[in-house]
Design an enzyme around this catalytic site. Structure first.
Site, PDB file in Angstrom:
ATOM      1  N   TYR A 237       0.834  -1.216   0.000  1.00  0.00           N
ATOM      2  CA  TYR A 237       0.000   0.000   0.000  1.00  0.00           C
ATOM      3  C   TYR A 237       0.867   1.264   0.000  1.00  0.00           C
ATOM      4  CZ  TYR A 237      -2.406   3.820   2.428  1.00  0.00           C
ATOM      5  OH  TYR A 237      -2.855   5.056   2.804  1.00  0.00           O
TER       6      TYR A 237
ATOM      7  N   GLN B 116      -3.772  17.849   7.369  1.00  0.00           N
ATOM      8  CA  GLN B 116      -4.200  17.711   5.969  1.00  0.00           C
ATOM      9  C   GLN B 116      -5.680  17.365   5.925  1.00  0.00           C
ATOM     10  OE1 GLN B 116      -4.775  14.248   4.644  1.00  0.00           O
ATOM     11  NE2 GLN B 116      -5.697  15.140   2.797  1.00  0.00           N
TER      12      GLN B 116
ATOM     13  N   TYR C 221      -9.038  16.191   3.712  1.00  0.00           N
ATOM     14  CA  TYR C 221      -9.799  15.713   2.557  1.00  0.00           C
ATOM     15  C   TYR C 221     -11.218  16.188   2.767  1.00  0.00           C
ATOM     16  CZ  TYR C 221      -6.365  12.252   0.829  1.00  0.00           C
ATOM     17  OH  TYR C 221      -5.276  11.630   0.289  1.00  0.00           O
TER      18      TYR C 221
ATOM     19  N   ARG D 289      -4.960   1.299  -6.830  1.00  0.00           N
ATOM     20  CA  ARG D 289      -3.677   0.591  -6.749  1.00  0.00           C
ATOM     21  C   ARG D 289      -4.015  -0.888  -6.822  1.00  0.00           C
ATOM     22  NH1 ARG D 289      -3.640   4.734  -3.074  1.00  0.00           N
ATOM     23  NH2 ARG D 289      -4.551   3.295  -1.576  1.00  0.00           N
TER      24      ARG D 289
ATOM     25  N   HIS E 159       0.592  13.343  -6.015  1.00  0.00           N
ATOM     26  CA  HIS E 159       0.200  12.414  -4.950  1.00  0.00           C
ATOM     27  C   HIS E 159       1.132  11.198  -4.930  1.00  0.00           C
ATOM     28  CE1 HIS E 159      -3.516  12.192  -2.317  1.00  0.00           C
ATOM     29  NE2 HIS E 159      -2.962  11.045  -2.019  1.00  0.00           N
TER      30      HIS E 159
ATOM     31  N   ARG F  44       0.064   8.297  -7.212  1.00  0.00           N
ATOM     32  CA  ARG F  44      -1.018   7.430  -6.725  1.00  0.00           C
ATOM     33  C   ARG F  44      -2.377   7.828  -7.264  1.00  0.00           C
ATOM     34  NH1 ARG F  44       0.869   4.618  -2.052  1.00  0.00           N
ATOM     35  NH2 ARG F  44      -1.009   4.678  -0.803  1.00  0.00           N
TER      36      ARG F  44
HETATM   37  C1  LIG Z   1       1.100   5.403   1.779  1.00  0.00           C
HETATM   38  C2  LIG Z   1       0.706   6.778   1.340  1.00  0.00           C
HETATM   39  C3  LIG Z   1      -0.443   7.361   1.885  1.00  0.00           C
HETATM   40  C4  LIG Z   1      -0.776   8.666   1.519  1.00  0.00           C
HETATM   41  N1  LIG Z   1      -1.865   9.261   2.111  1.00  0.00           N
HETATM   42  C5  LIG Z   1      -2.135  10.554   1.829  1.00  0.00           C
HETATM   43  C6  LIG Z   1      -3.174  11.240   2.517  1.00  0.00           C
HETATM   44  O1  LIG Z   1      -3.828  10.690   3.391  1.00  0.00           O
HETATM   45  N2  LIG Z   1      -3.412  12.529   2.174  1.00  0.00           N
HETATM   46  C7  LIG Z   1      -2.689  13.177   1.208  1.00  0.00           C
HETATM   47  O2  LIG Z   1      -2.941  14.343   0.930  1.00  0.00           O
HETATM   48  N3  LIG Z   1      -1.696  12.552   0.563  1.00  0.00           N
HETATM   49  C8  LIG Z   1      -1.398  11.270   0.862  1.00  0.00           C
HETATM   50  N4  LIG Z   1      -0.369  10.653   0.224  1.00  0.00           N
HETATM   51  C9  LIG Z   1       0.468  11.419  -0.712  1.00  0.00           C
HETATM   52  C10 LIG Z   1       1.637  12.044   0.056  1.00  0.00           C
HETATM   53  O3  LIG Z   1       1.174  13.020   0.951  1.00  0.00           O
HETATM   54  C11 LIG Z   1       2.661  12.664  -0.891  1.00  0.00           C
HETATM   55  O4  LIG Z   1       2.019  13.491  -1.819  1.00  0.00           O
HETATM   56  C12 LIG Z   1       3.449  11.598  -1.631  1.00  0.00           C
HETATM   57  O5  LIG Z   1       3.773  10.520  -0.781  1.00  0.00           O
HETATM   58  C13 LIG Z   1       4.731  12.205  -2.174  1.00  0.00           C
HETATM   59  O6  LIG Z   1       5.430  11.284  -2.935  1.00  0.00           O
HETATM   60  P1  LIG Z   1       6.648  10.413  -2.361  1.00  0.00           P
HETATM   61  O7  LIG Z   1       6.021   9.312  -1.553  1.00  0.00           O
HETATM   62  O8  LIG Z   1       7.314   9.919  -3.575  1.00  0.00           O
HETATM   63  O9  LIG Z   1       7.489  11.308  -1.493  1.00  0.00           O
HETATM   64  C14 LIG Z   1       0.005   9.347   0.576  1.00  0.00           C
HETATM   65  C15 LIG Z   1       1.134   8.745   0.030  1.00  0.00           C
HETATM   66  C16 LIG Z   1       1.491   7.475   0.413  1.00  0.00           C
HETATM   67  C17 LIG Z   1       2.741   6.871  -0.166  1.00  0.00           C
END
Ligand SMILES: Cc1cc2nc3c(=O)[nH]c(=O)nc-3n(C[C@H](O)[C@H](O)[C@H](O)COP(=O)(O)O)c2cc1C
Length: 388
Positions: A25, A128, A130, A165, A276, A279
């Site tokens: 995940y 943060q 949503y 995913r 993101h 993702r």
């Molecule tokens: C496991 C995971 C969970 C995430 N959950 C959130 C979230 O709850 N809210 C959000 O705004 N971004 C979320 N993101 C995005 C991250 O805040 C961020 O944009 C991203 O991890 C940056 O890329 P990097 O992992 O390559 O540093 C998540 C990313 C990952 C990897």
């Protein structure tokens, strides 16, 4: 944690320690993961200028983000289910960030609640948001973040619908994990993880508990998220959030010049140029390839932060050179969290700080403010993206 010289070493350790469902995940991108891969490969394509015989004694990596003095141009990203990488993971990560003198962002989808974290740390953190369908609940969440004295609100704007995913579908990701033979065997081989989760104060989404139906036993995270998140979200809602939040506001998930220009008009204090972490929209450009044009378009009207793909100190220099004020890291610290809880996150921050410092020295710069496009070697993405 000194045995881990790089973020990649922390990643390998986390993979051994965290059940597959949660490691996958954290690791994965959406769909074909093209954007996930582009985030890394485009960063690696940007070459730095090696400068020699410059006096680089007494370097300083400190700077300011949103007016806050920070030891590094770095903040920890919001991570949903952070507390499933390690028990009380959000508290551990926040403590590590605060000890290092950088901001931590708590996700709406965290395991520990806003109040859990606020009660366990010394300094304010960022929250943060949503925006979900139930606006009354969102209003309450904003109020809770204010009561907890959060120093900034980060509104994520790139998740009106959820990118899939594939591994989460294959693994049947649920929170808490479903009692299936496959999961039980996996967890039985990760005793340190299981113990830390058992000792943690919560096993499901702390901020939503008691407010949103069915959070205690979510059959499918993806299905549930899809039912709660609001596809009608628009710039009008940004105005609404701003009217409720008197503090600093960051819009996270801007990847397009036109959107960045609109963001400026909302009165937000900062944007995070982000996809993101690969993702959401698969097929979107890497975040780094969009950064210079966005930074050029908004100028000094709004602070530009950057995330998606940062794994090294050199990456931080690259992003700063292309116009970011600061970077935000997701996986880089989540790997540390899985590898060693608070100490692992502290190690991740230390690794990036040291790499940043050394990279600055070898590029011939002594201060964060000196990092600009002159530190980039040509040809690179920077020159390809420059406006004509
Ligand atoms: C496991 C995971 C969970 C995430 N959950 C959130 C979230 O709850 N809210 C959000 O705004 N971004 C979320 N993101 C995005 C991250 O805040 C961020 O944009 C991203 O991890 C940056 O890329 P990097 O992992 O390559 O540093 C998540 C990313 C990952 C990897």
């Amino acid at each position: 944690m000194k045995a881990f010289p790089s973020i990649e070493d922390l990643r390998r350790s986390a993979r051994r320690k965290v059940p597959k469902m949660f490691f996958d995940y954290a690791e994965a991108g959406s769909y074909n993961q093209e954007t996930l891969r582009a985030n890394r490969s485009d960063l690696e394509q940007i070459k730095l200028r090696q400068r020699v015989l410059v006096n680089v004694d007494q370097r300083d990596t400190s700077t300011r983000i949103l007016g806050e003095k920070v030891s590094l141009p770095l903040a920890l990203a919001p991570i949903g289910l952070g507390g499933m990488m390690h028990g009380d993971g959000e508290i551990a990560a926040c403590r590590a960030a605060q000890a290092a003198g950088i901001p931590y962002t708590l996700s709406t989808m965290s395991i520990c609640s806003i109040e859990d974290v606020a009660g366990a740390v010394q300094e304010p953190f960022w929250f943060q948001l949503y925006v979900m369908r139930d606006r009354g609940f969102i209003r309450e969440l904003i109020q809770r973040a204010q009561t907890a004295k959060c120093s900034a609100l980060m509104l994520t704007v790139d998740l009106q619908v959820l990118g899939q995913r594939h591994c989460d579908v294959r693994n049947g990701l649920t929170v808490p994990p479903e009692i299936k033979i496959r999961n039980v065997i996996d967890i039985a081989t990760k005793p340190a993880w299981a113990l830390s989760i058992l000792k943690g104060r919560r096993k499901t989404f702390g901020n939503l508990a008691g407010h949103v139906k069915d959070t205690t036993n979510i059959n499918s995270l993806a299905q549930w998220t899809a039912s709660q998140f609001d596809p009608t979200l628009s710039w009008k809602d940004v105005e609404w959030v701003k009217s409720l939040w008197p503090g600093k506001l960051i819009l996270k998930g801007i990847l397009d010049v036109d959107d960045a220009k609109i963001a400026v008009t909302t009165g937000a204090d900062a944007i995070s140029v982000s996809n993101h972490g690969g993702r959401q929209l698969d097929g979107a450009p890497s975040a780094i390839s969009t950064l210079p044009r966005i930074a050029d378009a908004v100028g000094s009207e709004i602070q530009v932060l950057f995330d998606s793909g940062v794994r090294t100190g050199a990456d931080i220099v690259r992003a700063l050179a292309l116009g970011a004020r600061s970077c935000i890291i997701g996986r880089s610290y989540i790997y540390g969290l899985g590898a060693g809880g608070q100490a692992g996150v502290a190690r991740a921050i230390e690794i990036l700080g040291k790499e940043l410092d050394t990279t600055m020295a070898l590029c011939g710069v002594k201060a964060i403010a000196e990092i600009n496009r002159d530190v980039l070697a040509e040809p690179s993405i920077a020159t390809m993206q420059r406006p004509q």
